[in-house]
Design a protein around this motif. Structure first.
Motif, PDB file in Angstrom:
ATOM      1  N   TYR A 163       0.830  -1.203   0.000  1.00  0.00           N
ATOM      2  CA  TYR A 163       0.000   0.000   0.000  1.00  0.00           C
ATOM      3  C   TYR A 163       0.869   1.260   0.000  1.00  0.00           C
ATOM      4  CZ  TYR A 163      -3.375   3.479   1.485  1.00  0.00           C
ATOM      5  OH  TYR A 163      -4.152   4.602   1.556  1.00  0.00           O
ATOM      6  N   LEU A 164       1.926   1.284   0.815  1.00  0.00           N
ATOM      7  CA  LEU A 164       2.818   2.431   0.884  1.00  0.00           C
ATOM      8  C   LEU A 164       3.501   2.670  -0.461  1.00  0.00           C
ATOM      9  CD1 LEU A 164       4.258   4.634   2.576  1.00  0.00           C
ATOM     10  CD2 LEU A 164       5.991   2.920   3.121  1.00  0.00           C
ATOM     11  N   ASN A 165       4.004   1.621  -1.093  1.00  0.00           N
ATOM     12  CA  ASN A 165       4.651   1.770  -2.398  1.00  0.00           C
ATOM     13  C   ASN A 165       3.692   2.313  -3.446  1.00  0.00           C
ATOM     14  OD1 ASN A 165       7.305   1.042  -1.810  1.00  0.00           O
ATOM     15  ND2 ASN A 165       6.812  -1.132  -1.925  1.00  0.00           N
ATOM     16  N   LYS A 166       2.455   1.822  -3.439  1.00  0.00           N
ATOM     17  CA  LYS A 166       1.455   2.295  -4.394  1.00  0.00           C
ATOM     18  C   LYS A 166       1.145   3.768  -4.151  1.00  0.00           C
ATOM     19  CE  LYS A 166      -3.224   1.357  -6.023  1.00  0.00           C
ATOM     20  NZ  LYS A 166      -4.269   2.174  -5.465  1.00  0.00           N
ATOM     21  N   MET A 167       0.978   4.128  -2.889  1.00  0.00           N
ATOM     22  CA  MET A 167       0.651   5.499  -2.531  1.00  0.00           C
ATOM     23  C   MET A 167       1.793   6.452  -2.923  1.00  0.00           C
ATOM     24  SD  MET A 167      -0.288   7.013   1.233  1.00  0.00           S
ATOM     25  CE  MET A 167       1.024   6.045   1.925  1.00  0.00           C
ATOM     26  N   LEU A 168       3.031   6.061  -2.643  1.00  0.00           N
ATOM     27  CA  LEU A 168       4.168   6.924  -2.959  1.00  0.00           C
ATOM     28  C   LEU A 168       4.416   7.037  -4.459  1.00  0.00           C
ATOM     29  CD1 LEU A 168       6.675   5.979  -0.126  1.00  0.00           C
ATOM     30  CD2 LEU A 168       5.264   8.033  -0.316  1.00  0.00           C
ATOM     31  N   SER A 169       4.115   5.995  -5.210  1.00  0.00           N
ATOM     32  CA  SER A 169       4.305   6.067  -6.659  1.00  0.00           C
ATOM     33  C   SER A 169       3.270   6.988  -7.304  1.00  0.00           C
ATOM     34  CB  SER A 169       4.254   4.677  -7.285  1.00  0.00           C
ATOM     35  OG  SER A 169       2.960   4.137  -7.175  1.00  0.00           O
ATOM     36  N   GLU A 170       2.111   7.158  -6.676  1.00  0.00           N
ATOM     37  CA  GLU A 170       1.058   8.028  -7.211  1.00  0.00           C
ATOM     38  C   GLU A 170       1.126   9.446  -6.655  1.00  0.00           C
ATOM     39  OE1 GLU A 170      -2.474   5.950  -6.099  1.00  0.00           O
ATOM     40  OE2 GLU A 170      -2.230   4.424  -7.651  1.00  0.00           O
ATOM     41  N   ARG A 171       2.034   9.706  -5.737  1.00  0.00           N
ATOM     42  CA  ARG A 171       2.116  10.999  -5.067  1.00  0.00           C
ATOM     43  C   ARG A 171       2.605  12.071  -6.021  1.00  0.00           C
ATOM     44  NH1 ARG A 171       6.366  13.425  -1.377  1.00  0.00           N
ATOM     45  NH2 ARG A 171       5.215  15.012  -0.278  1.00  0.00           N
ATOM     46  N   GLU A 172       1.908  13.206  -6.003  1.00  0.00           N
ATOM     47  CA  GLU A 172       2.310  14.356  -6.798  1.00  0.00           C
ATOM     48  C   GLU A 172       2.789  15.439  -5.840  1.00  0.00           C
ATOM     49  OE1 GLU A 172      -0.630  15.687  -9.577  1.00  0.00           O
ATOM     50  OE2 GLU A 172      -1.147  13.638 -10.131  1.00  0.00           O
ATOM     51  N   VAL A 173       3.954  15.972  -6.110  1.00  0.00           N
ATOM     52  CA  VAL A 173       4.521  17.015  -5.269  1.00  0.00           C
ATOM     53  C   VAL A 173       4.100  18.361  -5.828  1.00  0.00           C
ATOM     54  CG1 VAL A 173       6.643  18.045  -4.393  1.00  0.00           C
ATOM     55  CG2 VAL A 173       6.468  15.571  -4.663  1.00  0.00           C
ATOM     56  N   TYR A 174       3.513  19.178  -4.981  1.00  0.00           N
ATOM     57  CA  TYR A 174       3.104  20.519  -5.375  1.00  0.00           C
ATOM     58  C   TYR A 174       3.582  21.482  -4.296  1.00  0.00           C
ATOM     59  CZ  TYR A 174       0.270  24.601  -6.302  1.00  0.00           C
ATOM     60  OH  TYR A 174      -0.141  25.880  -6.550  1.00  0.00           O
ATOM     61  N   VAL A 175       4.492  22.350  -4.649  1.00  0.00           N
ATOM     62  CA  VAL A 175       5.022  23.329  -3.707  1.00  0.00           C
ATOM     63  C   VAL A 175       4.576  24.710  -4.153  1.00  0.00           C
ATOM     64  CG1 VAL A 175       7.101  24.300  -2.673  1.00  0.00           C
ATOM     65  CG2 VAL A 175       7.021  21.879  -3.243  1.00  0.00           C
ATOM     66  N   ASP A 176       3.904  25.426  -3.248  1.00  0.00           N
ATOM     67  CA  ASP A 176       3.505  26.795  -3.552  1.00  0.00           C
ATOM     68  C   ASP A 176       4.240  27.748  -2.614  1.00  0.00           C
ATOM     69  OD1 ASP A 176       2.275  26.348  -1.150  1.00  0.00           O
ATOM     70  OD2 ASP A 176       0.242  26.643  -1.878  1.00  0.00           O
ATOM     71  N   THR A 197       3.755   9.141   7.525  1.00  0.00           N
ATOM     72  CA  THR A 197       4.292  10.247   6.735  1.00  0.00           C
ATOM     73  C   THR A 197       3.635  10.259   5.356  1.00  0.00           C
ATOM     74  OG1 THR A 197       6.417  10.170   7.896  1.00  0.00           O
ATOM     75  CG2 THR A 197       6.398  11.251   5.753  1.00  0.00           C
ATOM     76  N   GLY A 198       3.513   9.109   4.753  1.00  0.00           N
ATOM     77  CA  GLY A 198       2.886   9.024   3.432  1.00  0.00           C
ATOM     78  C   GLY A 198       1.405   9.347   3.451  1.00  0.00           C
ATOM     79  N   LEU A 199       0.703   8.957   4.508  1.00  0.00           N
ATOM     80  CA  LEU A 199      -0.746   9.189   4.600  1.00  0.00           C
ATOM     81  C   LEU A 199      -1.104  10.618   4.977  1.00  0.00           C
ATOM     82  CD1 LEU A 199      -1.889   5.911   6.402  1.00  0.00           C
ATOM     83  CD2 LEU A 199      -2.514   6.638   4.091  1.00  0.00           C
TER      84      LEU A 199
END
Length: 176
Positions: free
Chosen positions: A14-27, A125-127
């Motif tokens: 689950y963690l690997n799937k979640m991190l692979s789909e994570r999009e980083v957005y910095v404003d 951290t991922g969640l």
């Protein structure tokens, strides 16, 4: 014992799937709230984090700290919230409502201050719904947006580096 292994494997998947789909957005939004995840076996001084929040111009009511206890020795009244592996179920489900509320809160910055490679800490951290994640050097670089390479006992260096990079990213409020 076998079920524990299956549960750990499902959480890793689950963690690997979640991190692979994570999009980083910095404003360029300013830091007004701070969440901290730490390992209670590695860090025992809560005042360090209050000092960090003050240093970053964050009000005390906007600071939330949770601690993970890999051993069964919970420290009540010491941390705001202390959790253990039993609070996390299969496929990253959270069984503790207070812990879920922490993860659902959209902190401006989340600091993952732990060095041990604990699956539960990485899952939290991922969640987390934090906008910007900062951590010390860990095995999985996908967890955090900013990684500061320090040891746990070098908190003053960590504090200065966090301030420096948040200033560079224009996330610190100028209070004069």
């Amino acid at each position: 014992m076998i079920l524990k292994g299956f549960k750990e494997k499902s959480n890793k998947k689950y963690l690997n799937k979640m991190l692979s789909e994570r999009e980083v957005y910095v404003d360029d939004s300013k830091v007004e709230s701070l969440g901290i995840i730490l390992n209670s076996d590695e860090v025992d001084d809560f005042e360090l984090f209050r000092g960090l929040a003050t240093y970053l111009h964050i009000r005390p009511n906007k600071l939330k700290v949770i601690a993970f206890s890999p051993t069964k020795n919970e420290k009540p009244n010491f941390w705001e919230l202390c959790f253990s592996a039993k609070d996390i179920g299969w496929n990253g489900t959270i069984k503790n409502t207070e812990l879920q509320a922490f993860l659902d809160k959209s902190f401006d910055v989340l600091i993952s201050y732990y060095a041990n490679d604990e699956l539960e800490l990485k899952l939290l951290t991922g969640l987390s719904n934090a906008k910007f994640k900062i951590g010390i050097l860990q095995t999985d670089t996908r967890l955090n947006d900013l990684i500061i390479k320090t040891h746990l006992d070098e908190f003053k260096v960590f504090k200065k580096e966090v301030f420096k990079y948040l200033t560079i990213l224009n996330k610190i409020k100028n209070e004069q």
